[in-house]
Every structure is written in C-alpha cells, then in structure tokens.
Write an enzyme that holds these catalytic residues in place. Sequence first.
Site, PDB file in Angstrom:
ATOM      1  N   ASP A 176       8.165   5.356   0.842  1.00 58.56           N
ATOM      2  CA  ASP A 176       8.571   5.190   2.243  1.00 58.56           C
ATOM      3  C   ASP A 176       9.874   4.398   2.258  1.00 58.56           C
ATOM      4  O   ASP A 176       9.903   3.215   2.592  1.00 58.56           O
ATOM      5  CB  ASP A 176       7.497   4.477   3.054  1.00 58.56           C
TER       6      ASP A 176
ATOM      7  N   ASP B 269       6.267  -2.536   1.931  1.00 59.99           N
ATOM      8  CA  ASP B 269       5.550  -1.344   2.408  1.00 59.99           C
ATOM      9  C   ASP B 269       5.449  -0.272   1.324  1.00 59.99           C
ATOM     10  O   ASP B 269       5.990   0.830   1.449  1.00 59.99           O
ATOM     11  CB  ASP B 269       6.209  -0.773   3.665  1.00 59.99           C
TER      12      ASP B 269
END
Length: 268
Positions: A194, A213
């Site tokens: 991501d 993340d």
Amino acid sequence: MSLPVIAEIPTGPVDVPEAVAALAGGDTVTPVWRNELGGLTFRLAGDAVRYVKWVAAGTPEIDLAGEAERLAWASRWVPVPRVIEHGADDDGAWLVTAEIPGRSAVDPRWKAEPERAAAGIGRGLRLLHDSLPVDRCPFDWSVERRLVRADERIADGEGPGDWSPEYRHLDLAKARARIGEPPEIDRLVVCHGDTCVPNTLLHDDGGFAAHVDLGSLGTADRWADLAVAAWSTEWDYGPGYDRVLYEAYGVAPDPERIDYYRLLWDMA
C-alpha cells in the site's frame, strides 16, 4: 466521546471507540486518519506517544493481527513502527504502535515541497525492495492471490463505477480478462502492498524515515508497488511528480506494467 478533528483527514468529529479510550487512559486522544473502509488511527499522547489503528468488526479487508506480524518481521531490516500490542473485541480490532520519528508525506510540510517529498518516497521504496529478503518472506502479495479478491469484489456487484476515472470506461468482463494476463515479473521483491503517499514518513531534510501501514506486505513484482506509489503522487501533489519518484528509485517508467498494476489495484 467525540473529539474535534485537527488533522486534514478526518474532517469532522470522530467517535472514539471504547477500546481506544481504554487504551488511552489519561492520555490525550487525537484522531489523525480515516481510511476508505472506515478504519481510524488515533494519536495517544502522554508520557510517550503511541498510535492506535482501529477497525470495526466485520471488515475483513483489514487484518490488524496480520499487520502486527508483518511489522515485526520487516522491522529486522527496515524502519517501521514497533508493535506494542494488538487485540480485538465484539466491536472491532486494534493495533498499538510506538511513535517513530518523521512526518507523513501528506503533512502540509511536504505538500508544500512535493518534489523533495516524491524523491524521498522513491528512495524509501527502493530501500525497502533492496533490504527485505524475498527468500525469507512468509507473506504473499502475488497476482494470483489478488485476483481472488478481485473476483470477490465483482461478485459483490462492484464494477467500473467504483474504479478510478482512468478505468471507468472499461467493460467489466474485458477488464477482468486483462488482469488475468499479467506481464512477466520484472523483479520479485517483498512489496509494501500500500505505497500511497501517506504511508511513507520523511525526515525534515527530505530523507526517508520509515514505512507505515504494512498490512498487505508480501512478495510480488516491484511494479505492484511502483505503479501505485507514482500514481498516488498525482492524487496528493498533482501531475508530474511520478517522474521524480521513478528517478529517485532508479528505474525508467514501464508503461505496460504501470497500466496493469494500476488496473489490478482498482479491481482488487
């Protein structure tokens, strides 16, 4: 309890989940992020600063226990947040991490200097790809795995109307056939999963600080990361900074792989 939001996103009052309030104790709670699936991130400031990611129960797209495992694995080679704890109850799941030096690449500081920020993102991504050992990675982010998710979304009724403007003109069946024929792997690496701009932290001099993340981290072609990272600079900084990111990474744009992995991102 509800708190006023002082970051750019979210833009209104946020209800603090009971689990987050309990984790905070007497610390100051500040909501700092809301993702597209409703997941929330809070900053807890007391004797030390911690961050809590929280997601409502019944959100299978976000696996915080899996992210904790990936962070612990990746931390041996690259700078990522240190996991303090994670857990779940009937309302949702949470992941608590320690503060790590650096500002998000969407901080106003970096939106004012997008060229330096894009370069820092590119260098950070190259460091990740060069440092994480493919042969020791237990996590997979392959095309085959992601096609399963694409088919689930199609079965749920999602289609071109849910995709980015670049791909909304496509016929669903033809788009599915297209992602079913991936290009050959250019270089197999451990991908972030991501690489949108907010997920890189930068030092004040523009140097790479850390990745955050990492819930989708796994082995895949490096273009699965590169295509989306460069695309994301357009969303957050405007056109033209994709070139800066590719140059800082040290690669020439590959139009075929860029187009393929951006469509796969939208569909999966």
